[in-house]
Scaffold this active site. Sequence first.
Site, short mmCIF file in Angstrom:
data_model
loop_
_atom_site.label_atom_id
_atom_site.label_comp_id
_atom_site.label_asym_id
_atom_site.label_seq_id
_atom_site.Cartn_x
_atom_site.Cartn_y
_atom_site.Cartn_z
N GLU A 186 -16.79 7.54 1.65
CA GLU A 186 -15.74 7.74 2.65
C GLU A 186 -15.04 9.05 2.37
OE1 GLU A 186 -12.76 4.67 2.92
OE2 GLU A 186 -11.91 5.55 4.74
N GLU A 232 -13.55 0.61 -1.09
CA GLU A 232 -13.88 -0.77 -0.68
C GLU A 232 -15.33 -0.99 -0.26
OE1 GLU A 232 -11.85 1.40 1.12
OE2 GLU A 232 -12.21 1.18 3.27
N ASN A 233 -16.30 -0.24 -0.77
CA ASN A 233 -17.71 -0.41 -0.38
C ASN A 233 -18.09 -1.89 -0.35
OD1 ASN A 233 -17.97 2.52 -0.91
ND2 ASN A 233 -17.72 1.82 -3.02
N GLU A 252 -8.37 -3.34 -1.92
CA GLU A 252 -9.81 -3.12 -1.68
C GLU A 252 -10.48 -4.44 -1.28
OE1 GLU A 252 -10.31 -0.11 -1.40
OE2 GLU A 252 -8.67 0.62 -2.64
N GLY A 297 -7.88 6.27 -5.73
CA GLY A 297 -7.63 5.07 -6.51
C GLY A 297 -8.85 4.17 -6.60
N ALA A 298 -9.44 3.88 -5.45
CA ALA A 298 -10.58 2.96 -5.41
C ALA A 298 -11.22 3.02 -4.04
CB ALA A 298 -10.11 1.54 -5.70
N1 B3K Z 1 -10.68 3.82 1.77
C1 B3K Z 1 -10.49 4.46 0.50
C2 B3K Z 1 -10.02 5.87 0.62
C3 B3K Z 1 -11.08 6.86 0.83
C4 B3K Z 1 -10.53 8.26 0.77
C5 B3K Z 1 -11.53 9.27 1.10
N2 B3K Z 1 -11.05 10.61 0.97
C6 B3K Z 1 -9.57 3.70 -0.38
C7 B3K Z 1 -8.66 2.76 0.30
O1 B3K Z 1 -7.81 3.11 1.05
O2 B3K Z 1 -8.80 1.59 0.09
ZN ZN Z 2 -7.54 1.27 1.99
#
Ligand code: B3K
Ligand code: ZN
Length: 876
Positions: free
Chosen positions: A126, A269-270, A303, A266-267
């Site tokens: 992402e 969510e794959n 996540e 931070g993390a």
């Molecule tokens: N969805 C990811 C963030 C991705 C950032 C990419 N530059 C983490 C989150 O918000 O859970």
């Molecule tokens: Zn998020």
Amino acid sequence: MDTQQELAPRSIQRGDYRPPAYGIDTVELDFQLDAAATVVTAKLALRRAAEGPLRLDGDGLTLVEARWDGVAIPPERLSFGTDGALTILEAPDAGLLETVVRIAPERNTELSGLYTSGGNFYTQCEAEGFRRITFFPDRPDVMTRFTVTLTADKAKVPVLLSNGNPDGAGDLPDGRHWARWVDPHPKPSYLFALVAGDLVAVRDRFTTASGREVALNIWVRRGDEDRCAHAMDSLIRSMRWDEEVFGLEYDLDVFNIAAVSDFNMGAMENKGLNVFNTKYVLAKPETATDGDYQGIETVIAHEYFHNWTGNRVTCRDWFQLSLKEGLTVFRDQEFSADQGSRAVKRIRDVRGLRAAQFPEDAGPMAHPVRPDSYIEIDNFYTPTVYQKGAEVVRLLHTRIGAAAFRRGMDLYIARNDNRAVTIEEFVGAMQEASGIDLSAFMGWYDQAGTPELLAEDSYDAEAKRWTLTLRQSIPPTPGQETKHPVPIPVAMGLLDGSGGELATRLAGENAAEPGTRLLLLEQAEQRFVFEDVAAPPTPSLLRGFSAPVRLKGISPERLRFLAVHDTDPFVRWESGLQYAAGLMLGMVAARQRGEAPGFDEALAEAVLATLRGAEADPAFAAEALALPGEGFLADQMEIADPQAIHQVRQHLRREIGRRCGAELRACYASLAEAGAYQVDGRSIGRRALRNSCLAYLVAAGDAGLAAAQYEAATNMTDTLAALSLLVDTTHPARDAALEAFHARWHGDELVLDKWFSIQAMSARPDAMEAVRALQAHPDFDLRNPNRARALIGAFASGNPQHFHAADGTGYRFLADAVIALDPINASMAARLISPLGMWRRQAPARAALMRRELRRILEVPKLSKGTFEKASKGLL
Ligand code: B3K
Ligand code: ZN
């Protein structure tokens, strides 16, 4: 057109959305993992879905071969764009496209796509990292089923993970082995993940409400197994909570979390394979602070909650980012509120919103929760999209009530499962479930800027009528000169002279209602007339911070009254904070006029009252004891004065420490840790309160107390609280303590980050030199995002006094770091720029220096488009 514009990267407009030309039924990916040269084979089952060419995103890929239905595609039908994309000319409407590409994970310093960290393989896709792995329509509205086969050297890379459920594994003759993963749920490419390497798992299990057995694994480096318990516990509590509160169950047989120490955020969510920054997984009392423990709980929950709000229902395009992020932050806030004190959680969330989002909304990068355009989407993972987005979801929740909100969530999910949708789908579901017209709330998504809410009231003794007039206005922001009023739910109540809560009746209502009620301000100005009010009341407005606005017009006398008497804990805290802020801003002005600083006894009285009542809720008391932060005060000023703000704050800390010394000391002593370290809310609150007392006592001159606590501490919360206070002093134990801390923890990267940060945020006059010296320290590594944030980010955002040094050295330092980082990790470089964009609130000489640094960044040849966007928009 001048050259600057010709070279300027393209900006993407929200209105230009077009559906994808091709859909993909299934994709099979094969990875031959090798740090220097990984070979990726992708088989895409393509089917035309709309008009347009077959365009596959790609970035830095070396194409080895391309076949259509098994036949090599002649080179003249392959067209490469300057951005790396591949267009297949005259492609049929359906068929199997097979591409083979080569990539070099060990050379990937951007940490986007497939990269290595400590010899292991990780991905971050992402928003647009998947195109750095293979050619693909890398956009969230192309959802497909993934089958992934990984092959690697078994000795070096014993663990092979991807999304979904495991579907076979085996050994190969040459010391290599393979594993296959099948994800039954269609997903966009940004949720793809792969983790492979020498990792160990901490394991547990979860049985869902409907009886599915889920294996839970947290994958870490050998030696970190004893730091995963809190993350695992948080995960299990999150899974249960989402079932209980939203009826949402987990939908795979395994849930894997992998922790990596080189990670941009931070993390992530794959699906079925969350990848985490080690900072949000690893914790034990000796190494992690209470803040770290709370951060882990929040991020693990966040996540996990994305599994439904983000993964099963995803975004049509990146302008809709808040559809998943605002909603998921709201969900993680509610989860954490349910784990401990709801009031304290709300206070912390509002504090965070005002520290980061309000300044963003008042600066050159101000953008709506749903932006209208971007150059680099990575730049829009902002406090506005996340925190303000969560506030907007909360507004809807407040407006329609918890029961209708739950029905709306059910509807939103049922209707949009496995779809990529827009924010209209979410608001529409809430509208349908509640039967309330919510169309005006779209103004909250589409307009930038923090609304100002002005309250005025009058009392008619004869008619026993009290009238409240509310006015709203939204300041202009770049590209949005004029604004429309937005619906603002104002939770409120009235207090009588002794602080009793009055029952209230609005003109036209039949009976009076007791307790908090909701007023809805929909126009620029509205009057609310209350009948049968026996005596002039004190209004308590915006209870629970019912809308993300700046409330103005409450007198200092009323603030003092509310801080003591209101029944709403948020308003009690807020009133104390605003009273102190008003006082401090007055002192800053006095200081600027050259007047000697005074002291308002009311502050000392408030501190003593808080200490007397602290036992009931120590966490709340710790919040109430904290003076408004330097950033918060700067954000209240037309033109900030960072040094004066710092001096005034220090002066008050010292005076409070002196005047309340005996009581602070008694409270400090009474809270000494007895027994084993616990991380429940009350224990955390007790440590927070004790360390607040310590901070005042040190400010009043007793640095020895911090030195003693540093020596005696048995957990990182108390160690770090003591050390960060000691660092600001000239106490003889200071340097030795810093050295001892380094000697003990230099092998532990997360703890060492803290060592860098507290020095970066030091109030001592030599802070800038210290930061420069630390930049040259052998343990400093610009390529590690946590370390870069710990030193550079902490200095620029957490040390306003020195960052805004009048000679511009702080600004130059930051710009130099951004320039050095841009070719290594552009996304991190762009993120670090933000403080330089905040020149509007600085005096002209400083603003000019800040702008000069932004221009200097823009002059760098081959600047990344993300850094270009931040620096150029920062000048607006
Ligand atoms: N969805 C990811 C963030 C991705 C950032 C990419 N530059 C983490 C989150 O918000 O859970
Ligand atoms: Zn998020």
